[in-house]
Scaffold this motif. Structure first.
Motif: not given
Length: 194
Positions: A141-145, A183-185, A177-181
């Motif tokens: 979830q965006p807020a959790a991430r 879309d910040r590859r 992993a958080a950045h990939t989720a």
């Protein structure tokens, strides 16, 4: 031979952990099981760490029920004898639930515990301050991430300042992993190349 059983159990924990990291799981279990089976014969810190390591071994071997039994028994033992290392076992219980893909249980366990400070020295089998961010990332979830990234950034700074390579690498992988989720590859790749 000095016959120092507590030191021998410490040694067994370290050797078992190394075998685990080398993926020599049978040898790891063989060394760790005696430490976990005789908790009163070990210092609480060695017992707690060996319990986490053995449960991790069992989990990788596909023996989830045995892993849960080890952690549950260790938590019960520490509640009755030495509560100092209880938070580490409770954090590992959440980590184990996450490894078993039981995200709901992992989240429940994390919420029940006080959050580990990002600057907690990490020299045990696991860094408790990384468990909450792992669970937050698993919630997807965006807020959790966003909360996970904030916690991981603090942990990254601490592990870099204290030259804790083992947990710094894990922290960087989690941040990637958080950045990939998100879309910040490019940011993820930069972290992994650091």
């Amino acid at each position: 031979q000095l016959h120092l059983p507590q030191m021998q159990r410490w040694g067994a924990y370290f050797v078992g952990s190394i075998y685990y990291l080398w993926n020599e799981l049978e040898r790891a279990a063989e060394v760790l099981e005696p430490v976990v089976q005789q908790p009163s014969a070990s210092q609480a810190i060695a017992f707690a760490n060996a319990s986490c390591a053995l449960a991790a071994v069992y989990q990788v071997q596909g023996r989830s029920a045995a892993a849960n039994t080890i952690v549950g028994a260790a938590i019960d033992f520490l509640r009755a004898t030495d509560r100092i290392y209880l938070p580490m076992l409770q954090a590992f219980a959440a980590e184990l639930a996450l490894r078993q893909r039981d995200i709901g249980r992992a989240a429940q366990l994390v919420v029940q515990q006080p959050a580990a400070r990002p600057d907690t020295p990490a020299f045990h089998f696991l860094a408790p301050q990384l468990v909450r961010p792992k669970v937050l990332l698993a919630l997807d979830q965006p807020a959790a991430r966003q909360e996970a990234v904030a916690l991981l950034t603090q942990a990254q700074t601490f592990f870099a300042e204290t030259h804790n390579t083992r947990f710094l690498v894990e922290t960087l992988a989690l941040l990637a992993a958080a950045h990939t989720a998100d879309d910040r590859r490019a940011d993820a790749q930069t972290l992994l190349k650091a």
